[in-house]
Design a protein around this motif. Structure first.
Motif, PDB file in Angstrom:
ATOM      1  N   GLY A  62       5.863  23.899 -24.841  1.00 13.00           N
ATOM      2  CA  GLY A  62       7.043  23.607 -25.651  1.00 13.00           C
ATOM      3  C   GLY A  62       7.057  24.402 -26.940  1.00 13.00           C
ATOM      4  O   GLY A  62       8.097  24.929 -27.346  1.00 13.00           O
ATOM      5  N   THR A  63       5.900  24.521 -27.580  1.00 15.63           N
ATOM      6  CA  THR A  63       5.806  25.308 -28.811  1.00 15.63           C
ATOM      7  C   THR A  63       6.050  26.784 -28.536  1.00 15.63           C
ATOM      8  O   THR A  63       6.713  27.471 -29.328  1.00 15.63           O
ATOM      9  N   LEU A 120       9.736  27.264 -28.080  1.00 14.48           N
ATOM     10  CA  LEU A 120      10.406  27.169 -29.381  1.00 14.48           C
ATOM     11  C   LEU A 120      10.164  28.420 -30.211  1.00 14.48           C
ATOM     12  O   LEU A 120      11.065  28.918 -30.906  1.00 14.48           O
ATOM     13  N   TYR A 121       8.953  28.963 -30.132  1.00 19.01           N
ATOM     14  CA  TYR A 121       8.629  30.202 -30.852  1.00 19.01           C
ATOM     15  C   TYR A 121       9.470  31.368 -30.320  1.00 19.01           C
ATOM     16  O   TYR A 121      10.008  32.165 -31.101  1.00 19.01           O
ATOM     17  N   LEU A 140      12.344  31.132 -28.955  1.00 22.40           N
ATOM     18  CA  LEU A 140      13.715  30.911 -29.397  1.00 22.40           C
ATOM     19  C   LEU A 140      13.905  31.344 -30.841  1.00 22.40           C
ATOM     20  O   LEU A 140      14.914  31.965 -31.188  1.00 22.40           O
ATOM     21  N   PHE A 141      12.921  31.056 -31.686  1.00 19.83           N
ATOM     22  CA  PHE A 141      13.032  31.409 -33.099  1.00 19.83           C
ATOM     23  C   PHE A 141      13.010  32.920 -33.303  1.00 19.83           C
ATOM     24  O   PHE A 141      13.806  33.450 -34.084  1.00 19.83           O
TER      25      PHE A 141
END
Length: 294
Positions: A122-123, A126-127, A129-130
């Motif tokens: 998940g991290t 998210l990374y 995506l950022f």
């Protein structure tokens, strides 16, 4: 037998000498090529900028590398400051640049600390995506519509929000790789002593990020300080920055065919960036290369 050995040894020695000579010649050629490229891409444009800004209007109509018959650089800079509304534009650039860079560095380093320490799927998603903002261009039309809906169109806070949203991904991308080189044992020792996450970050992690923060700072400042595309659409003439002011007055009576004044304005606009780079050049270079070396 000994003669053959001596002969063979002599051949090896000669080959080694030839290799060393070729290596020195290659180094000289490489250095010459680098210097030539620097002259072409850096020195020549900089020279044209300085000499054109020091000429009169008649001499600067056609920019060239020729020296001015008489230097008027200081007079041209004074005229630009007085007639070109430089100080209000400088204030506008500072108002949008300083908070944008501060917010990007603070929250970007916080997010990078999390991304650099946690390895869950998940991290990682998210990374990804950022940092997608590094390669994906933002939609100007959507941004303008959103700012109008929330009442921030044409304002400094709206411009700051746009810059933070665009360049936060750059800061996260730079700092995450650097944080992964910091030993986690430093944080574990602080946790054993009872330190909170915020204290660990600001007393241990954040000071260690000085080199990469310097690199991120100069990159984000460079992007924001020279930006004219987003400020042209979002500020809509309600606020002025240095690049936007230069764009607006370039066709005005003062700047019409007055290339000496335009180039003098560019020098004034570039000076703050040059000062920032000179002050932090060592940390900037170490921050760019630190992650790769480690």
């Amino acid at each position: 037998m000994s003669s053959a050995t001596y002969s063979e040894s002599g051949v090896k020695t000669n080959n080694l000498t030839v290799v060393r000579k070729k290596s020195k010649a290659g180094d000289i050629i490489h250095a010459a090529i680098v210097i030539l490229l620097m002259l072409v891409f850096l020195a020549i444009p900089f020279w044209i900028l300085i000499v054109t800004a020091g000429k009169t209007q008649a001499e600067a109509v056609v920019p060239s590398m020729a020296l001015p018959s008489q230097w008027h650089l200081i007079d041209n800079i004074k005229e630009v400051i007085v007639e070109g509304k430089v100080f209000p534009a400088l204030l506008g650039s500072l108002i949008v640049t300083v908070p944008s860079v501060f917010i990007c560095l603070l929250f970007g380093s916080m997010a990078a600390w999390i991304f650099g320490r946690r390895t869950s799927k998940g991290t990682a998603m998210l990374y990804a995506l950022f940092i997608s903002g590094v390669i994906l261009p933002p939609s100007v039309v959507t941004i303008m519509m959103l700012l109008k809906m929330i009442g921030l169109s044409g304002t400094a806070p709206g411009m700051i929000c746009v810059y933070v949203g665009i360049y936060l991904s750059v800061v996260i991308f730079f700092i995450t790789g650097f944080i992964r080189t910091i030993p986690p044992s430093l944080e574990e020792a602080a946790r054993i002593d009872g330190a909170s996450p915020m204290r660990i970050f600001f007393t241990i992690i954040f000071p260690l990020l000085a080199p990469t923060l310097a690199s991120s700072t100069i990159l984000v400042v460079l992007y924001i300080w020279n930006d004219i595309f987003y400020s042209l659409f979002i500020l809509s003439g309600k606020m002025s920055t240095l690049p936007l002011n230069l764009y607006n007055v370039a066709s005005a009576g003062l700047y019409l065919n007055n290339w000496h004044l335009i180039f003098a304005y560019i020098i004034l606009m570039t000076l703050p960036l040059l000062i920032v780079f000179v002050i932090g050049q060592r940390k900037i270079i170490s921050g760019i290369t630190g992650g790769a070396v480690k």
